[in-house]
Design an enzyme around this catalytic site. Structure first.
Site, PDB file in Angstrom:
ATOM      1  N   TYR A 153       0.684  -1.179  -0.078  1.00 33.43           N
ATOM      2  CA  TYR A 153       0.340   0.016   0.168  1.00 33.43           C
ATOM      3  C   TYR A 153       0.917   0.941  -0.430  1.00 33.43           C
ATOM      4  CZ  TYR A 153      -2.941   2.913   1.246  1.00 33.43           C
ATOM      5  OH  TYR A 153      -4.387   4.643   1.334  1.00 33.43           O
TER       6      TYR A 153
ATOM      7  N   SER B 286      -2.582  14.613   6.721  1.00 35.64           N
ATOM      8  CA  SER B 286      -4.240  13.984   6.234  1.00 35.64           C
ATOM      9  C   SER B 286      -5.489  14.084   6.609  1.00 35.64           C
ATOM     10  CB  SER B 286      -3.786  12.896   5.562  1.00 35.64           C
ATOM     11  OG  SER B 286      -4.706  12.092   4.913  1.00 35.64           O
TER      12      SER B 286
ATOM     13  N   TYR C 186      -9.495  16.415   1.795  1.00 38.33           N
ATOM     14  CA  TYR C 186     -10.714  15.339   0.959  1.00 38.33           C
ATOM     15  C   TYR C 186     -11.904  16.413   0.646  1.00 38.33           C
ATOM     16  CZ  TYR C 186      -6.398  11.509   0.051  1.00 38.33           C
ATOM     17  OH  TYR C 186      -5.224  11.188  -0.470  1.00 38.33           O
TER      18      TYR C 186
ATOM     19  N   THR D  37      -6.803  18.023  -2.464  1.00 33.12           N
ATOM     20  CA  THR D  37      -6.683  16.825  -2.907  1.00 33.12           C
ATOM     21  C   THR D  37      -7.569  16.760  -4.296  1.00 33.12           C
ATOM     22  OG1 THR D  37      -4.822  15.944  -1.134  1.00 33.12           O
ATOM     23  CG2 THR D  37      -5.978  15.000  -2.889  1.00 33.12           C
TER      24      THR D  37
ATOM     25  N   LYS E 108      -3.675  20.677  -4.341  1.00 34.10           N
ATOM     26  CA  LYS E 108      -2.872  19.626  -5.492  1.00 34.10           C
ATOM     27  C   LYS E 108      -2.807  18.158  -5.623  1.00 34.10           C
ATOM     28  CE  LYS E 108      -0.248  15.624  -2.657  1.00 34.10           C
ATOM     29  NZ  LYS E 108      -0.870  14.363  -3.475  1.00 34.10           N
TER      30      LYS E 108
ATOM     31  N   SER F 206       1.678  17.500  -8.748  1.00 30.00           N
ATOM     32  CA  SER F 206       1.803  16.294  -8.053  1.00 30.00           C
ATOM     33  C   SER F 206       0.412  15.023  -9.239  1.00 30.00           C
ATOM     34  CB  SER F 206       1.001  15.997  -6.880  1.00 30.00           C
ATOM     35  OG  SER F 206       1.100  14.800  -6.335  1.00 30.00           O
TER      36      SER F 206
ATOM     37  N   HIS G 299       0.212  11.802  -7.700  1.00 25.81           N
ATOM     38  CA  HIS G 299      -0.437  11.623  -6.149  1.00 25.81           C
ATOM     39  C   HIS G 299       0.927  10.165  -6.039  1.00 25.81           C
ATOM     40  CE1 HIS G 299      -3.687  11.716  -3.342  1.00 25.81           C
ATOM     41  NE2 HIS G 299      -3.121  10.119  -3.153  1.00 25.81           N
TER      42      HIS G 299
ATOM     43  N   ARG H  54       0.067   7.484  -7.719  1.00 25.64           N
ATOM     44  CA  ARG H  54      -1.601   6.160  -6.861  1.00 25.64           C
ATOM     45  C   ARG H  54      -2.679   6.080  -7.741  1.00 25.64           C
ATOM     46  NH1 ARG H  54       0.595   3.871  -2.261  1.00 25.64           N
ATOM     47  NH2 ARG H  54      -1.860   4.579  -1.467  1.00 25.64           N
TER      48      ARG H  54
ATOM     49  N   ASP I 298       5.176  17.040  -5.990  1.00 25.12           N
ATOM     50  CA  ASP I 298       5.567  16.363  -5.036  1.00 25.12           C
ATOM     51  C   ASP I 298       5.403  15.187  -6.239  1.00 25.12           C
ATOM     52  OD1 ASP I 298       4.377  14.560  -2.826  1.00 25.12           O
ATOM     53  OD2 ASP I 298       2.443  14.317  -4.492  1.00 25.12           O
ATOM     54  N   SER I 299       6.027  14.052  -5.496  1.00 23.39           N
ATOM     55  CA  SER I 299       6.207  12.699  -6.232  1.00 23.39           C
ATOM     56  C   SER I 299       7.502  12.400  -6.801  1.00 23.39           C
ATOM     57  CB  SER I 299       5.516  12.977  -7.280  1.00 23.39           C
ATOM     58  OG  SER I 299       4.018  12.782  -6.721  1.00 23.39           O
ATOM     59  N   GLY I 300       8.106  11.712  -6.692  1.00 24.63           N
ATOM     60  CA  GLY I 300       9.457  11.128  -7.180  1.00 24.63           C
ATOM     61  C   GLY I 300      10.827  11.696  -6.881  1.00 24.63           C
ATOM     62  N   ILE I 301      10.403  12.823  -5.057  1.00 21.10           N
ATOM     63  CA  ILE I 301      11.650  13.265  -4.527  1.00 21.10           C
ATOM     64  C   ILE I 301      12.314  12.424  -3.622  1.00 21.10           C
ATOM     65  CG2 ILE I 301      12.970  14.969  -2.685  1.00 21.10           C
ATOM     66  CD1 ILE I 301      11.795  16.551  -5.412  1.00 21.10           C
TER      67      ILE I 301
ATOM     68  N   GLY J 192       7.898  12.023   0.383  1.00 24.21           N
ATOM     69  CA  GLY J 192       6.096  11.216   0.426  1.00 24.21           C
ATOM     70  C   GLY J 192       6.759  10.168   1.147  1.00 24.21           C
TER      71      GLY J 192
END
Length: 383
Positions: free
Chosen positions: A45, A127, A151, A177, A256, A278, A280, A283, A311-314, A334
């Site tokens: 997950y 979150s 959310y 988001t 986001k 981003s 996500h 995901r 966001d994503s991949g750092i 993340g």
């Protein structure tokens, strides 16, 4: 003590802590250690993406297509990593991304993460589907910087209630988001038959919300999960909903999940205060553009009018240099910190943060820059 000396002192202190010294350094090593600790369901997950995980992989390979061309003889002895976001000065351009249900990685979940973030003055984005309530997280952090990720709920009043609670608890911004109108197609979770939300791991903010609880026939875990599932996915979300959100809070609102430059322009037109580029973490929509590849065109569309985060991949300090040079004002971390949480709780998160800050400082100096604000596309070449 200047900022660089503070970081050196922190690193030296870390080295004499035998328990910390035994912890991993690289993101890859953290992931391997977490794999050895966590059951298949929680690990997949956390680490997995949607579909064939093409976008998950693309988030990393995108960084490999850019190379830093360092400048020399620039006297980088006096450096700063600090930035200002929404009037608040931060020590570094690093924030911890909103990751839900952190209790699946460690019993202390978000509380351990929040303590580590507070120790480094790194903003923690809590979150909506956290294991602990936004008020508990705020109490843990004291005056340290924090944002709240929302959310959207099909029941608007539940969203409004959570936003008001976040403002009352000292959160500095609201992160909406926008890429979760439906749940991404996650093959790993299907294979494992695993859903932490259905298992009640992300209920804290809901069962502590008076408006949400007023919707339940009886306040218990089963009823709460069913009500969340009825409301958390929102395919009808549109630009018209943003005016309602703005009416609920005086805090800055960031979106986001923006990847298209036309959406970035619309966000500015609708008065959004900041954007987080981003996908996500790979995901949601598999086959989507990597966040880094989307960044330059979004930055051009925004034209510096509002802050832009990536966001994503750092994974490394060099990754952060590349993202900032391509137009980001700051970055979100993340999975690496969640692996740290799984392996060593608060100490693991702290080690991940400390390593990234130290590596960013070294990368900044070796690139020939004194400040992250000096970074621009001129120090990069496309491979």
């Amino acid at each position: 003590m200047v900022e660089a000396e503070k970081r050196t002192a922190t690193a030296q202190f870390t080295k004499i802590d035998k328990d910390t010294q035994a912890l991993p350094i690289s993101s890859e090593d953290w992931e391997q250690r977490a794999r050895a600790i966590l059951p298949d369901g929680p690990f997949d997950y956390i680490c997995g993406g949607s579909g064939a995980e093409e976008t998950l992989a693309a988030n990393r390979t995108a960084f490999q297509r850019w190379a830093i061309v360092p400048r020399m003889l620039r006297d980088v002895s006096d450096r700063t990593l600090s930035i200002t976001l929404f009037g608040q000065q931060l020590d570094t351009p690093i924030l911890l991304a909103p990751i839900g249900m952190q209790g699946i990685a460690h019993p202390e979940g978000e509380l351990a993460t929040a303590r580590a973030a507070a120790a480094y003055n790194v903003p923690f984005i809590a979150s909506t589907v956290s294991t602990y309530s936004l008020e508990q997280i705020a109490e843990t952090m004291g005056d340290a910087p924090r944002w709240f990720q929302l959310y959207w709920s099909n029941d608007r009043e539940v969203s409004a209630s959570m936003v008001r609670r976040a403002e009352a608890a000292g959160y500095g911004a609201i992160v909406l988001t926008v890429d979760t109108i439906m749940l991404g197609w996650k093959r790993r979770d299907f294979r494992n038959g695993y859903s932490p939300l259905k298992e009640g791991k992300g209920l804290a903010n809901y069962i502590n919300d008076p408006v949400f609880c007023s919707r339940l026939p009886v306040v218990n875990e089963e009823a709460a999960v069913q009500e969340i599932l009825r409301n958390i996915y929102h395919p009808a979300l549109s630009w018209e909903d943003i005016g309602f959100l703005r009416q609920q809070t005086r805090l800055p609102i960031l979106f986001k999940g923006i990847l298209h430059p036309e959406d970035a322009k619309l966000a500015v037109e609708h008065g959004v205060d900041g954007l987080i580029v981003s996908n996500h973490g790979g995901r949601q929509l598999d086959g989507a553009i990597s966040s880094l590849d989307a960044l330059p065109s979004v930055a051009e569309a925004v034209g510096g009018r509002i802050p832009l985060l990536l966001d994503s991949g750092i994974r490394t300090g060099a990754d952060i240099i590349k993202a900032l040079a391509l137009g980001a004002n700051a970055v979100l971390i993340g999975r690496p910190f969640l692996y740290g949480l799984a392996v060593a709780g608060e100490k693991g998160v702290a080690r991940v943060i400390d390593t990234l800050i130290s590596e960013l400082d070294v990368s900044l100096a070796l690139s020939g820059s004194k400040s992250v604000s000096d970074l621009n596309r001129g120090i990069l070449t496309r491979l």
